[in-house]
Design an enzyme around this catalytic site. Sequence first.
Site, mmCIF file in Angstrom:
data_model
loop_
_atom_site.group_PDB
_atom_site.id
_atom_site.type_symbol
_atom_site.label_atom_id
_atom_site.label_comp_id
_atom_site.label_asym_id
_atom_site.label_seq_id
_atom_site.Cartn_x
_atom_site.Cartn_y
_atom_site.Cartn_z
ATOM 1 N N GLN A 123 0.855 -1.137 -0.175
ATOM 2 C CA GLN A 123 0.180 0.085 0.163
ATOM 3 C C GLN A 123 0.821 1.381 -0.065
ATOM 4 O OE1 GLN A 123 -2.661 -1.787 -0.980
ATOM 5 N NE2 GLN A 123 -3.687 0.200 -0.287
ATOM 6 N N HIS A 182 1.567 3.216 -3.371
ATOM 7 C CA HIS A 182 0.794 3.922 -3.952
ATOM 8 C C HIS A 182 1.201 5.394 -3.990
ATOM 9 C CE1 HIS A 182 -2.903 1.412 -5.360
ATOM 10 N NE2 HIS A 182 -2.508 0.670 -4.436
ATOM 11 N N GLU A 225 -9.297 1.932 5.529
ATOM 12 C CA GLU A 225 -9.819 1.455 4.256
ATOM 13 C C GLU A 225 -9.683 0.069 4.073
ATOM 14 O OE1 GLU A 225 -8.953 2.688 -0.636
ATOM 15 O OE2 GLU A 225 -7.426 2.949 1.201
ATOM 16 N N HIS A 226 -8.611 -0.437 4.261
ATOM 17 C CA HIS A 226 -8.272 -2.100 4.212
ATOM 18 C C HIS A 226 -7.970 -2.585 5.415
ATOM 19 C CE1 HIS A 226 -7.028 -0.077 0.256
ATOM 20 N NE2 HIS A 226 -7.780 -1.022 -0.210
ATOM 21 N N ASP A 259 -7.637 -5.653 -4.521
ATOM 22 C CA ASP A 259 -7.214 -4.485 -5.447
ATOM 23 C C ASP A 259 -7.603 -5.085 -6.957
ATOM 24 O OD1 ASP A 259 -6.521 -2.507 -3.660
ATOM 25 O OD2 ASP A 259 -4.308 -2.820 -3.986
ATOM 26 N N HIS A 262 -51.986 20.941 5.616
ATOM 27 C CA HIS A 262 -51.599 19.783 5.592
ATOM 28 C C HIS A 262 -52.731 18.886 6.012
ATOM 29 C CE1 HIS A 262 -47.522 20.804 5.458
ATOM 30 N NE2 HIS A 262 -47.045 19.384 5.350
#
Length: 445
Positions: free
Chosen positions: A271, A274, A340-341, A374, A433
């Site tokens: 990761q 990235h 996230e992961h 992924d 109403h």
Amino acid sequence: MIARTDLRGRPLDTASLRQVLPRGEFDVEAALVAVRPICDQVHHGGARALRELGERFDGVRPEQLRVPGDALQAALAQLDGAVRAALQESIRRARLVHRDQRRQDVTTQVSAGGRVTERWIPVGRVGLYAPGGLAVLASSVVMNAVPAQEAGVPSIALASPPQRENPARFAGMPHPTVLAACALLGIDEVYAVGGAQAIAMFAYGAREDDGTVVCEPVNLVTGPGNIYVVAAKRLLKGLIGIDSEAGPTEIAVLADDSADPVLVAADLISQAEHDPMAASVLITPDAELADAVEAELAVQVAATKHTERVRQALSGRQSAIVLVDDLDAGLVVCDAYAAEHLEIHTREPAAVAARVRNAGAIFVGPYAPVSLGDYLAGSNHVLPTGGCACHSSGLSVQSFLRGVHVVEYDRAALAEVADHVVALADAEDLPGHGDAVRARARDRG
């Protein structure tokens, strides 16, 4: 190379953990200052502005903003056979998972003459964004397009930055692998537009100076991007729907003394490569494992291709090894971090994973690395970041559907609840109403 945070014996309440857990800086508000004039330029300048911005930011002035169909097919024809097979299998597995997510219309009979149906209607037109910066993510084309297609979205467009270093026949177009992925998916409306200007194009549409329509506006934009893409989404949210304001990618690994430090280190690096802002976090009650992982990082980082990028990510404030008292404490930290992961490297990992509440996606055991998710697990890799997994989900078929309630009551069914409607209307000082119901109850001959 990577910091340590020792939480052993310390309070694990949410407020305390928010103060000490590693987080990177991702200042979307600051980026808005740069993004606002870009979006205004696209709004007022249309296709001409998009070409100017492509030249300014990507070093390429794409004369054809929309990629010709023959260029898509040429990219597919030239695609490496192994990559084509991998993309095809990724698409196949993603379709299997996302097809099962399709919601069914449900009708509830509330009373003898009254019923409510929830209809699930796909968004009419979607703009997908595929980044083309440090990593050209053809896999993101799959992850965004498949759920939109399985939801039944009738109109799908995709934008990706023009590449200045492609072979001559692709100059000024998105990366050939992105184009090939579009061809495999049957997406033929593709634009050589990147960054914030792509989001603005989807929001406002774009015309040539003579009024010719280049791109129609969309209803929803999805797909990852840099901070300027995220800022454009925030700025234009409301005019368009968005999937999320996703920040840099992140992985958390919850591991005990049964974990293999070689695998844990490899996954943290996977990761980190990235982006220099990517977050890699190990949460463990075992100090010896922490030492072993740190030693492995030193070896593996030196051997990996993107050494400097990985080193920056691992040494940044967003990455750390977090020591906890035990696995129970580790789970508390995992839920506070809301990765996230999240990988689980423990004894009985499925049982541990079942106790997790907050994560974008959970990867169970040593043979389910984030890299699998992924590309080829069948799951979606467009996931909430920055702790948003405590309230948000990853991209799915549901992201492209709207639930619409259809209300059907006959006269008797309305009369049955008329007094209740009037009572609540009067309580809220909204007599009109109540009058709307009374008008239907009167015998009008």
